[in-house]
Design a protein around this motif. Structure first.
Motif, PDB file in Angstrom:
ATOM      1  N   ASN A  49      17.088  12.079  -5.045  1.00 43.08           N
ATOM      2  CA  ASN A  49      16.934  11.603  -3.670  1.00 43.08           C
ATOM      3  C   ASN A  49      17.445  10.185  -3.462  1.00 43.08           C
ATOM      4  O   ASN A  49      17.235   9.606  -2.388  1.00 43.08           O
ATOM      5  N   LEU A  50      18.129   9.635  -4.447  1.00 47.28           N
ATOM      6  CA  LEU A  50      18.691   8.298  -4.331  1.00 47.28           C
ATOM      7  C   LEU A  50      20.146   8.341  -3.880  1.00 47.28           C
ATOM      8  O   LEU A  50      20.891   9.265  -4.251  1.00 47.28           O
ATOM      9  N   LEU A  51      20.547   7.350  -3.121  1.00 46.46           N
ATOM     10  CA  LEU A  51      21.976   7.160  -2.871  1.00 46.46           C
ATOM     11  C   LEU A  51      22.679   6.855  -4.189  1.00 46.46           C
ATOM     12  O   LEU A  51      22.077   6.276  -5.103  1.00 46.46           O
TER      13      LEU A  51
ATOM     14  N   GLY B 177       8.349  11.656  -7.132  1.00 44.30           N
ATOM     15  CA  GLY B 177       9.743  11.266  -7.310  1.00 44.30           C
ATOM     16  C   GLY B 177      10.444  10.987  -5.991  1.00 44.30           C
ATOM     17  O   GLY B 177      11.195  10.020  -5.864  1.00 44.30           O
ATOM     18  N   MET B 178      10.195  11.838  -4.981  1.00 46.21           N
ATOM     19  CA  MET B 178      10.792  11.604  -3.654  1.00 46.21           C
ATOM     20  C   MET B 178      10.327  10.270  -3.084  1.00 46.21           C
ATOM     21  O   MET B 178      11.111   9.509  -2.512  1.00 46.21           O
ATOM     22  N   SER B 179       9.037   9.978  -3.245  1.00 47.67           N
ATOM     23  CA  SER B 179       8.508   8.709  -2.748  1.00 47.67           C
ATOM     24  C   SER B 179       9.088   7.524  -3.515  1.00 47.67           C
ATOM     25  O   SER B 179       9.442   6.493  -2.920  1.00 47.67           O
ATOM     26  N   LEU B 180       9.210   7.669  -4.823  1.00 46.20           N
ATOM     27  CA  LEU B 180       9.769   6.568  -5.610  1.00 46.20           C
ATOM     28  C   LEU B 180      11.211   6.271  -5.203  1.00 46.20           C
ATOM     29  O   LEU B 180      11.639   5.113  -5.217  1.00 46.20           O
ATOM     30  N   ALA B 181      11.959   7.308  -4.826  1.00 52.30           N
ATOM     31  CA  ALA B 181      13.332   7.082  -4.348  1.00 52.30           C
ATOM     32  C   ALA B 181      13.316   6.186  -3.115  1.00 52.30           C
ATOM     33  O   ALA B 181      14.133   5.265  -2.992  1.00 52.30           O
ATOM     34  N   ASN B 182      12.393   6.425  -2.205  1.00 50.00           N
ATOM     35  CA  ASN B 182      12.272   5.562  -1.029  1.00 50.00           C
ATOM     36  C   ASN B 182      11.947   4.127  -1.426  1.00 50.00           C
ATOM     37  O   ASN B 182      12.497   3.174  -0.868  1.00 50.00           O
ATOM     38  N   PHE B 183      11.052   3.975  -2.400  1.00 47.61           N
ATOM     39  CA  PHE B 183      10.651   2.634  -2.822  1.00 47.61           C
ATOM     40  C   PHE B 183      11.820   1.901  -3.486  1.00 47.61           C
ATOM     41  O   PHE B 183      11.997   0.698  -3.296  1.00 47.61           O
ATOM     42  N   VAL B 184      12.608   2.638  -4.268  1.00 47.06           N
ATOM     43  CA  VAL B 184      13.781   2.038  -4.923  1.00 47.06           C
ATOM     44  C   VAL B 184      14.757   1.520  -3.876  1.00 47.06           C
ATOM     45  O   VAL B 184      15.273   0.396  -3.984  1.00 47.06           O
ATOM     46  N   MET B 185      14.989   2.320  -2.850  1.00 45.61           N
ATOM     47  CA  MET B 185      15.977   1.914  -1.840  1.00 45.61           C
ATOM     48  C   MET B 185      15.454   0.779  -0.954  1.00 45.61           C
ATOM     49  O   MET B 185      16.228   0.110  -0.278  1.00 45.61           O
ATOM     50  N   PHE B 186      14.170   0.537  -1.033  1.00 48.57           N
ATOM     51  CA  PHE B 186      13.581  -0.596  -0.306  1.00 48.57           C
ATOM     52  C   PHE B 186      13.767  -1.905  -1.072  1.00 48.57           C
ATOM     53  O   PHE B 186      14.229  -2.895  -0.509  1.00 48.57           O
ATOM     54  N   SER B 187      13.449  -1.931  -2.370  1.00 48.70           N
ATOM     55  CA  SER B 187      13.452  -3.226  -3.072  1.00 48.70           C
ATOM     56  C   SER B 187      14.368  -3.289  -4.287  1.00 48.70           C
ATOM     57  O   SER B 187      14.454  -4.334  -4.928  1.00 48.70           O
ATOM     58  N   SER B 188      15.057  -2.191  -4.612  1.00 49.15           N
ATOM     59  CA  SER B 188      15.999  -2.148  -5.737  1.00 49.15           C
ATOM     60  C   SER B 188      15.416  -2.754  -7.016  1.00 49.15           C
ATOM     61  O   SER B 188      15.939  -3.720  -7.568  1.00 49.15           O
ATOM     62  N   PRO B 189      14.316  -2.173  -7.505  1.00 51.50           N
ATOM     63  CA  PRO B 189      13.699  -2.711  -8.721  1.00 51.50           C
ATOM     64  C   PRO B 189      14.495  -2.349  -9.975  1.00 51.50           C
ATOM     65  O   PRO B 189      15.220  -1.349  -9.994  1.00 51.50           O
TER      66      PRO B 189
ATOM     67  N   GLU C 233       0.847  -1.202   0.000  1.00 49.26           N
ATOM     68  CA  GLU C 233       0.000   0.000   0.000  1.00 49.26           C
ATOM     69  C   GLU C 233       0.877   1.244   0.000  1.00 49.26           C
ATOM     70  O   GLU C 233       0.860   2.058   0.931  1.00 49.26           O
ATOM     71  N   LEU C 234       1.657   1.394  -1.071  1.00 53.10           N
ATOM     72  CA  LEU C 234       2.620   2.496  -1.122  1.00 53.10           C
ATOM     73  C   LEU C 234       1.929   3.856  -1.241  1.00 53.10           C
ATOM     74  O   LEU C 234       2.502   4.873  -0.854  1.00 53.10           O
ATOM     75  N   GLY C 235       0.719   3.877  -1.761  1.00 52.13           N
ATOM     76  CA  GLY C 235      -0.006   5.142  -1.855  1.00 52.13           C
ATOM     77  C   GLY C 235      -0.327   5.746  -0.504  1.00 52.13           C
ATOM     78  O   GLY C 235      -0.559   6.953  -0.396  1.00 52.13           O
ATOM     79  N   HIS C 236      -0.315   4.920   0.541  1.00 52.22           N
ATOM     80  CA  HIS C 236      -0.645   5.420   1.882  1.00 52.22           C
ATOM     81  C   HIS C 236       0.601   5.657   2.736  1.00 52.22           C
ATOM     82  O   HIS C 236       0.484   5.967   3.926  1.00 52.22           O
ATOM     83  N   THR C 237       1.781   5.510   2.136  1.00 49.63           N
ATOM     84  CA  THR C 237       2.995   5.912   2.849  1.00 49.63           C
ATOM     85  C   THR C 237       3.028   7.442   2.939  1.00 49.63           C
ATOM     86  O   THR C 237       2.463   8.137   2.092  1.00 49.63           O
ATOM     87  N   ILE C 238       3.695   7.957   3.961  1.00 49.61           N
ATOM     88  CA  ILE C 238       3.708   9.407   4.191  1.00 49.61           C
ATOM     89  C   ILE C 238       4.800  10.055   3.342  1.00 49.61           C
ATOM     90  O   ILE C 238       5.981   9.772   3.498  1.00 49.61           O
ATOM     91  N   ALA C 239       4.374  10.919   2.425  1.00 48.63           N
ATOM     92  CA  ALA C 239       5.305  11.615   1.540  1.00 48.63           C
ATOM     93  C   ALA C 239       5.732  12.956   2.120  1.00 48.63           C
ATOM     94  O   ALA C 239       6.885  13.371   1.970  1.00 48.63           O
TER      95      ALA C 239
ATOM     96  N   SER D 123      -0.052  11.726   2.991  1.00 46.15           N
ATOM     97  CA  SER D 123       0.194  10.481   2.255  1.00 46.15           C
ATOM     98  C   SER D 123       0.396  10.764   0.767  1.00 46.15           C
ATOM     99  O   SER D 123      -0.087  11.765   0.227  1.00 46.15           O
ATOM    100  N   LEU D 124       1.112   9.865   0.108  1.00 51.11           N
ATOM    101  CA  LEU D 124       1.397  10.026  -1.324  1.00 51.11           C
ATOM    102  C   LEU D 124       0.105  10.172  -2.114  1.00 51.11           C
ATOM    103  O   LEU D 124       0.020  10.991  -3.037  1.00 51.11           O
ATOM    104  N   GLU D 125      -0.904   9.386  -1.767  1.00 46.88           N
ATOM    105  CA  GLU D 125      -2.166   9.425  -2.505  1.00 46.88           C
ATOM    106  C   GLU D 125      -2.827  10.798  -2.445  1.00 46.88           C
ATOM    107  O   GLU D 125      -3.535  11.195  -3.372  1.00 46.88           O
ATOM    108  N   ALA D 126      -2.594  11.533  -1.369  1.00 44.21           N
ATOM    109  CA  ALA D 126      -3.197  12.857  -1.231  1.00 44.21           C
ATOM    110  C   ALA D 126      -2.593  13.867  -2.211  1.00 44.21           C
ATOM    111  O   ALA D 126      -3.149  14.953  -2.399  1.00 44.21           O
TER     112      ALA D 126
END
Length: 323
Positions: free
Chosen positions: A289-291, A250-262, A165-171, A186-189
């Protein structure tokens, strides 16, 4: 239809307003499609009866239910593990609805259920931009923001079936209040069609002296379509709405990338019609926002599936994994 194993799948996508369905072959060709209203039925049994009556002639036309391997269903708050829709806020049927069981009993065909964004991810993996990929994330940008996460070729469900539920993570901590969940920031907002509307209204209010084509519309008529139309005409404020939306996404996607390295993040849904207006700022702020070890490694793509077909294909793709 040739003899042997069933070669067809029935895909059903349940939306808050309409339900679309189709009979699909292994290549992803939709041989039959149709739709009914979701919201007119207060009682789920009445809904399933109408669904059956709408689909049964097509099943007969395809040689009968013996030619249908299974039924895949994508739905809001659909739980793959239980086959139930659980507390979906935008459906008439409240509480826990054992939908897969109800459909199996009515149709006499095995049914599997997952949430709509997970169905989109399965569809992309089988028929779309993620074909051949083992690690990717699908982000659906529609009325809300959904997501399906695939790691090592497996959809991530979590221990209870509700992972992703990445849309409900806090951006933006302490940010805009979500109209449904009550969460702040949240990202969805921000990155949904609803969020784009709120951003446009906020910018119009905070910049009263800045001219904008959006001011030609009453506030209650401003939606993501109006913002898009104005941006296409070169309106500076409408373009800024997309730039800001892309920054948050984009900021949220950076967090998601660093979580699962897609290997890729695939964007799908109505907001994608904005093309580079949303893609460019999203990519810029994701990379910023990525390492360094993650930078310039992740493809940011739009879905290759037609929006009208993707829901059906995604749901039907669940069938091919059935035992």
């Amino acid at each position: 239809m040739s003899a042997g194993l069933p070669q067809l799948a029935l895909g059903i996508d349940i939306g808050g307003t309409n339900t679309v369905f189709g009979i699909v072959d292994h290549r992803g060709d939709i041989l039959y499609r149709g739709a009914i209203s979701t919201k007119k039925h207060e009682n789920v049994e009445d809904y399933i009866n109408e669904l059956y009556n709408a689909i049964a002639p097509a099943i007969k036309e395809m040689g009968g239910k013996g030619n249908i391997k299974g039924i895949g269903v994508g739905a809001p708050n659909g739980n793959f593990y239980t086959g139930a829709i659980e507390y979906a806020p935008n459906l008439n049927w409240k509480g826990i609805i054992p939908l897969a069981e109800l459909i199996t009993n009515k149709f006499g065909i095995p049914a599997a259920l997952t949430n709509d964004a997970n169905a989109a991810a399965v569809g992309e993996m089988m028929y779309g931009a993620a074909k051949g990929l083992k690690d990717f994330i699908v982000i659906t940008l529609g009325t809300g923001v959904g997501s399906g996460i695939v790691v090592n070729g497996q959809l991530v469900y979590g221990h209870d079936g509700f992972a992703g539920e990445l849309g409900h993570t806090i951006a933006i901590p302490g940010g805009r209040k979500h109209y449904s969940t009550g969460a702040h920031g949240s990202l969805e907002a921000y990155a949904s069609a609803t969020g784009v509307r709120f951003t446009a209204l906020e910018m119009l209010e905070k910049n009263p002296d800045q001219p904008s084509l959006m001011r030609e519309y009453p506030a209650d008529k401003i939606d993501s379509r109006v913002v898009y139309d104005c941006a296409m005409k070169g309106d500076a404020m409408a373009n800024e709405v997309y730039r800001f939306t892309g920054e948050v996404l984009g900021m949220s996607l950076a967090n998601f990338v660093m979580f699962s390295s897609p290997k890729a993040i695939i964007l799908f849904g109505g907001l994608c019609k904005a093309g580079d207006l949303i893609l460019n700022p999203t990519r810029e702020h994701m990379e910023a926002n990525l390492l360094p070890i993650f930078q310039n490694k992740v493809q940011l793509l739009f879905s290759e599936l037609k929006e009208s077909d993707a829901a059906i294909l995604g749901a039907s793709a669940l069938v091919w994994d059935m035992k």
